[in-house]
Design a protein around this motif. Structure first.
Motif, PDB file in Angstrom:
ATOM      1  N   GLN A   8       0.826  -1.217   0.000  1.00 35.81           N
ATOM      2  CA  GLN A   8       0.000   0.000   0.000  1.00 35.81           C
ATOM      3  C   GLN A   8       0.858   1.265   0.000  1.00 35.81           C
ATOM      4  OE1 GLN A   8      -2.680  -0.261   3.380  1.00 35.81           O
ATOM      5  NE2 GLN A   8      -3.201  -2.374   2.891  1.00 35.81           N
ATOM      6  N   GLY A   9       2.194   1.077  -0.049  1.00 34.65           N
ATOM      7  CA  GLY A   9       3.097   2.232  -0.051  1.00 34.65           C
ATOM      8  C   GLY A   9       3.446   2.717   1.336  1.00 34.65           C
ATOM      9  N   THR A  10       3.167   1.890   2.355  1.00 34.49           N
ATOM     10  CA  THR A  10       3.428   2.278   3.740  1.00 34.49           C
ATOM     11  C   THR A  10       4.786   1.769   4.189  1.00 34.49           C
ATOM     12  OG1 THR A  10       1.078   2.218   4.267  1.00 34.49           O
ATOM     13  CG2 THR A  10       2.611   2.114   6.118  1.00 34.49           C
ATOM     14  N   GLU A  11       5.662   2.686   4.578  1.00 34.79           N
ATOM     15  CA  GLU A  11       6.962   2.288   5.107  1.00 34.79           C
ATOM     16  C   GLU A  11       7.051   2.506   6.620  1.00 34.79           C
ATOM     17  OE1 GLU A  11       9.979   4.313   2.953  1.00 34.79           O
ATOM     18  OE2 GLU A  11       9.520   3.321   1.044  1.00 34.79           O
ATOM     19  N   ARG A  12       6.397   3.557   7.098  1.00 34.26           N
ATOM     20  CA  ARG A  12       6.401   3.863   8.526  1.00 34.26           C
ATOM     21  C   ARG A  12       4.971   3.865   9.044  1.00 34.26           C
ATOM     22  NH1 ARG A  12      10.685   6.069  10.987  1.00 34.26           N
ATOM     23  NH2 ARG A  12       9.410   7.435  12.278  1.00 34.26           N
ATOM     24  N   ILE A  13       4.794   3.336  10.249  1.00 30.37           N
ATOM     25  CA  ILE A  13       3.470   3.279  10.836  1.00 30.37           C
ATOM     26  C   ILE A  13       3.470   3.917  12.221  1.00 30.37           C
ATOM     27  CG2 ILE A  13       2.682   1.243   9.570  1.00 30.37           C
ATOM     28  CD1 ILE A  13       3.410  -0.460  11.993  1.00 30.37           C
ATOM     29  N   CYS A  14       2.289   4.311  12.632  1.00 37.42           N
ATOM     30  CA  CYS A  14       2.042   4.745  14.002  1.00 37.42           C
ATOM     31  C   CYS A  14       1.249   3.622  14.660  1.00 37.42           C
ATOM     32  CB  CYS A  14       1.248   6.049  14.024  1.00 37.42           C
ATOM     33  SG  CYS A  14       0.843   6.618  15.691  1.00 37.42           S
ATOM     34  N   ALA A  15       1.700   3.171  15.806  1.00 43.37           N
ATOM     35  CA  ALA A  15       1.067   2.029  16.464  1.00 43.37           C
ATOM     36  C   ALA A  15       0.697   2.372  17.896  1.00 43.37           C
ATOM     37  CB  ALA A  15       2.003   0.820  16.441  1.00 43.37           C
ATOM     38  N   VAL A  16      -0.423   1.823  18.343  1.00 42.39           N
ATOM     39  CA  VAL A  16      -0.825   1.892  19.749  1.00 42.39           C
ATOM     40  C   VAL A  16      -0.816   0.462  20.260  1.00 42.39           C
ATOM     41  CG1 VAL A  16      -2.561   2.633  21.404  1.00 42.39           C
ATOM     42  CG2 VAL A  16      -2.285   3.886  19.252  1.00 42.39           C
ATOM     43  N   ARG A  17      -0.017   0.223  21.290  1.00 42.68           N
ATOM     44  CA  ARG A  17       0.229  -1.144  21.784  1.00 42.68           C
ATOM     45  C   ARG A  17      -0.312  -1.259  23.208  1.00 42.68           C
ATOM     46  NH1 ARG A  17       4.296  -4.727  20.076  1.00 42.68           N
ATOM     47  NH2 ARG A  17       5.119  -3.088  18.730  1.00 42.68           N
ATOM     48  N   GLN A  18      -1.000  -2.375  23.490  1.00 30.34           N
ATOM     49  CA  GLN A  18      -1.578  -2.567  24.819  1.00 30.34           C
ATOM     50  C   GLN A  18      -1.617  -4.058  25.143  1.00 30.34           C
ATOM     51  OE1 GLN A  18      -5.271  -0.483  25.116  1.00 30.34           O
ATOM     52  NE2 GLN A  18      -5.387  -0.596  27.330  1.00 30.34           N
ATOM     53  N   GLU A  19      -1.247  -4.418  26.357  1.00 26.13           N
ATOM     54  CA  GLU A  19      -1.290  -5.812  26.792  1.00 26.13           C
ATOM     55  C   GLU A  19      -2.596  -6.104  27.498  1.00 26.13           C
ATOM     56  OE1 GLU A  19       3.252  -7.375  27.528  1.00 26.13           O
ATOM     57  OE2 GLU A  19       2.171  -6.504  29.226  1.00 26.13           O
ATOM     58  N   PHE A  20      -3.119  -7.320  27.276  1.00 24.67           N
ATOM     59  CA  PHE A  20      -4.322  -7.777  27.968  1.00 24.67           C
ATOM     60  C   PHE A  20      -4.040  -9.152  28.547  1.00 24.67           C
ATOM     61  CE2 PHE A  20      -5.879  -4.751  24.858  1.00 24.67           C
ATOM     62  CZ  PHE A  20      -6.789  -4.008  25.594  1.00 24.67           C
ATOM     63  N   LEU A  21      -4.344  -9.303  29.829  1.00 24.12           N
ATOM     64  CA  LEU A  21      -4.089 -10.557  30.537  1.00 24.12           C
ATOM     65  C   LEU A  21      -5.406 -11.141  31.020  1.00 24.12           C
ATOM     66  CD1 LEU A  21      -1.005  -9.468  32.697  1.00 24.12           C
ATOM     67  CD2 LEU A  21      -1.005 -10.544  30.429  1.00 24.12           C
ATOM     68  N   GLY A  22      -5.537 -12.469  30.922  1.00 22.10           N
ATOM     69  CA  GLY A  22      -6.756 -13.144  31.359  1.00 22.10           C
ATOM     70  C   GLY A  22      -6.646 -14.627  31.088  1.00 22.10           C
ATOM     71  N   VAL A  23      -7.783 -15.242  30.705  1.00 22.86           N
ATOM     72  CA  VAL A  23      -7.778 -16.660  30.354  1.00 22.86           C
ATOM     73  C   VAL A  23      -6.787 -16.908  29.228  1.00 22.86           C
ATOM     74  CG1 VAL A  23      -9.177 -18.540  29.415  1.00 22.86           C
ATOM     75  CG2 VAL A  23     -10.154 -16.983  31.101  1.00 22.86           C
ATOM     76  N   LEU A  24      -6.721 -15.957  28.299  1.00 20.06           N
ATOM     77  CA  LEU A  24      -5.658 -15.976  27.299  1.00 20.06           C
ATOM     78  C   LEU A  24      -4.955 -14.634  27.346  1.00 20.06           C
ATOM     79  CD1 LEU A  24      -6.737 -14.311  24.474  1.00 20.06           C
ATOM     80  CD2 LEU A  24      -8.254 -16.273  24.486  1.00 20.06           C
ATOM     81  N   ASN A  25      -3.654 -14.654  27.168  1.00 18.25           N
ATOM     82  CA  ASN A  25      -2.845 -13.435  27.241  1.00 18.25           C
ATOM     83  C   ASN A  25      -2.479 -12.984  25.838  1.00 18.25           C
ATOM     84  OD1 ASN A  25      -2.833 -13.670  30.091  1.00 18.25           O
ATOM     85  ND2 ASN A  25      -1.103 -15.073  29.984  1.00 18.25           N
ATOM     86  N   THR A  26      -2.567 -11.696  25.609  1.00 20.95           N
ATOM     87  CA  THR A  26      -2.266 -11.189  24.282  1.00 20.95           C
ATOM     88  C   THR A  26      -1.745  -9.768  24.355  1.00 20.95           C
ATOM     89  OG1 THR A  26      -3.183 -10.820  22.061  1.00 20.95           O
ATOM     90  CG2 THR A  26      -4.609 -10.306  23.915  1.00 20.95           C
ATOM     91  N   GLU A  27      -0.995  -9.402  23.341  1.00 20.43           N
ATOM     92  CA  GLU A  27      -0.611  -8.011  23.146  1.00 20.43           C
ATOM     93  C   GLU A  27      -1.320  -7.549  21.885  1.00 20.43           C
ATOM     94  OE1 GLU A  27       3.394  -5.337  23.427  1.00 20.43           O
ATOM     95  OE2 GLU A  27       3.540  -7.215  22.342  1.00 20.43           O
ATOM     96  N   ALA A  28      -2.094  -6.470  22.002  1.00 20.22           N
ATOM     97  CA  ALA A  28      -2.833  -5.933  20.864  1.00 20.22           C
ATOM     98  C   ALA A  28      -2.084  -4.723  20.321  1.00 20.22           C
ATOM     99  CB  ALA A  28      -4.244  -5.532  21.293  1.00 20.22           C
ATOM    100  N   VAL A  29      -1.953  -4.668  19.000  1.00 22.24           N
ATOM    101  CA  VAL A  29      -1.248  -3.562  18.358  1.00 22.24           C
ATOM    102  C   VAL A  29      -2.143  -3.003  17.249  1.00 22.24           C
ATOM    103  CG1 VAL A  29       0.862  -2.805  17.225  1.00 22.24           C
ATOM    104  CG2 VAL A  29       0.934  -4.776  18.775  1.00 22.24           C
ATOM    105  N   LEU A  30      -2.538  -1.737  17.411  1.00 23.78           N
ATOM    106  CA  LEU A  30      -3.344  -1.041  16.409  1.00 23.78           C
ATOM    107  C   LEU A  30      -2.397  -0.207  15.557  1.00 23.78           C
ATOM    108  CD1 LEU A  30      -6.199  -0.136  15.375  1.00 23.78           C
ATOM    109  CD2 LEU A  30      -6.073   1.692  17.080  1.00 23.78           C
ATOM    110  N   MET A  31      -2.446  -0.390  14.229  1.00 18.09           N
ATOM    111  CA  MET A  31      -1.453   0.229  13.358  1.00 18.09           C
ATOM    112  C   MET A  31      -2.119   1.016  12.228  1.00 18.09           C
ATOM    113  SD  MET A  31       1.224  -2.973  12.947  1.00 18.09           S
ATOM    114  CE  MET A  31      -0.016  -3.961  12.123  1.00 18.09           C
ATOM    115  N   PHE A  32      -1.560   2.211  11.970  1.00 22.12           N
ATOM    116  CA  PHE A  32      -1.976   3.030  10.833  1.00 22.12           C
ATOM    117  C   PHE A  32      -0.728   3.547  10.123  1.00 22.12           C
ATOM    118  CE2 PHE A  32      -5.232   3.757  14.088  1.00 22.12           C
ATOM    119  CZ  PHE A  32      -6.382   3.426  13.392  1.00 22.12           C
ATOM    120  N   PRO A  33      -0.806   3.755   8.799  1.00 20.32           N
ATOM    121  CA  PRO A  33       0.255   4.527   8.147  1.00 20.32           C
ATOM    122  C   PRO A  33       0.383   5.877   8.846  1.00 20.32           C
ATOM    123  CG  PRO A  33      -1.182   3.524   6.507  1.00 20.32           C
ATOM    124  CD  PRO A  33      -1.831   3.302   7.848  1.00 20.32           C
ATOM    125  N   VAL A  34       1.620   6.376   9.015  1.00 18.64           N
ATOM    126  CA  VAL A  34       1.853   7.601   9.784  1.00 18.64           C
ATOM    127  C   VAL A  34       0.986   8.757   9.294  1.00 18.64           C
ATOM    128  CG1 VAL A  34       3.551   9.405  10.265  1.00 18.64           C
ATOM    129  CG2 VAL A  34       4.170   7.011  10.579  1.00 18.64           C
TER     130      VAL A  34
END
Length: 204
Positions: free
Chosen positions: A56-82
């Motif tokens: 898509q022509g994206t080289e750099r992104i802006c990301a919001v990262r957040q960890e969630f812990l529970g029955v299953l553990n995950t790190e969620a990363v929301l990403m957009f082209p800058v």
């Protein structure tokens, strides 16, 4: 270990519940209607995500990262082209933000947007699948796609992640973002078990 097509279809429905909640919350923040939809949910490698963004022509992104812990553990990363992330912040909070950089205020705004979306999606999952999660504070970062996905260790680009495409429409602005969940083998197994149980309740 991968999710089946039926399990991914079920998760798409579940994710759309959370995305609908996020759209309502973001509409209040923006002061105008925000439309969100999830056109695709897939298990894909980090390399696959990188290839899609690069295509898509994206080289750099802006990301919001957040960890969630529970029955299953995950790190969620929301990403957009800058460039699109800056446009999104402009639309959400107003003002003439220079599109070259994210200042501290804009990073806070992006963290708030990410926090709303991530927590709405995870809350939707928790409500429908009857799970409990505790989330960390969101962290905003910018950089090349591969670096955000893997940090300085580029050796795990073949690692599979659960990926959601999320299409935003705010007034005349249309943005495509990606929300990925980093899951270890144990968490994927837990997710499969939970989704299967959910599908069984639907068939009763």
């Amino acid at each position: 270990m991968n999710l089946t097509d039926i399990e991914l279809d079920a998760l798409t429905e579940v994710f759309n519940v959370g995305v609908g909640q996020a759209a309502d919350a973001l509409s209040q923040l923006a002061g105008s209607p925000v439309r969100l939809n999830v056109p695709r949910v897939a298990m894909i490698s980090k390399q696959g995500i990188s290839d899609e963004l690069t295509a898509q022509g994206t080289e750099r992104i802006c990301a919001v990262r957040q960890e969630f812990l529970g029955v299953l553990n995950t790190e969620a990363v929301l990403m957009f082209p800058v460039q699109q992330s800056l446009q999104l912040v402009q639309m959400m909070v107003g003002g003439d933000i220079p599109l070259e950089q994210l200042g501290e205020m804009e990073q806070e705004a992006m963290a708030e947007i990410g926090n709303i979306l991530l927590n709405s999606v995870v809350s939707g999952i928790a409500d429908v699948l009857r799970l409990k999660f505790e989330g960390s504070m969101p962290q905003v970062e910018m950089g090349p796609v591969r670096e955000v996905l893997c940090g300085h260790d580029q050796s795990d680009m073949q690692e599979q992640v659960l990926s959601l495409q999320i299409d935003f429409a705010v007034e005349a602005l249309e943005i495509r973002g990606y929300l990925i969940f980093l899951l270890d083998v144990e968490s994927v197994a837990s997710l499969k078990t939970t989704v299967r149980a959910f599908l069984e309740t639907l068939s009763l």
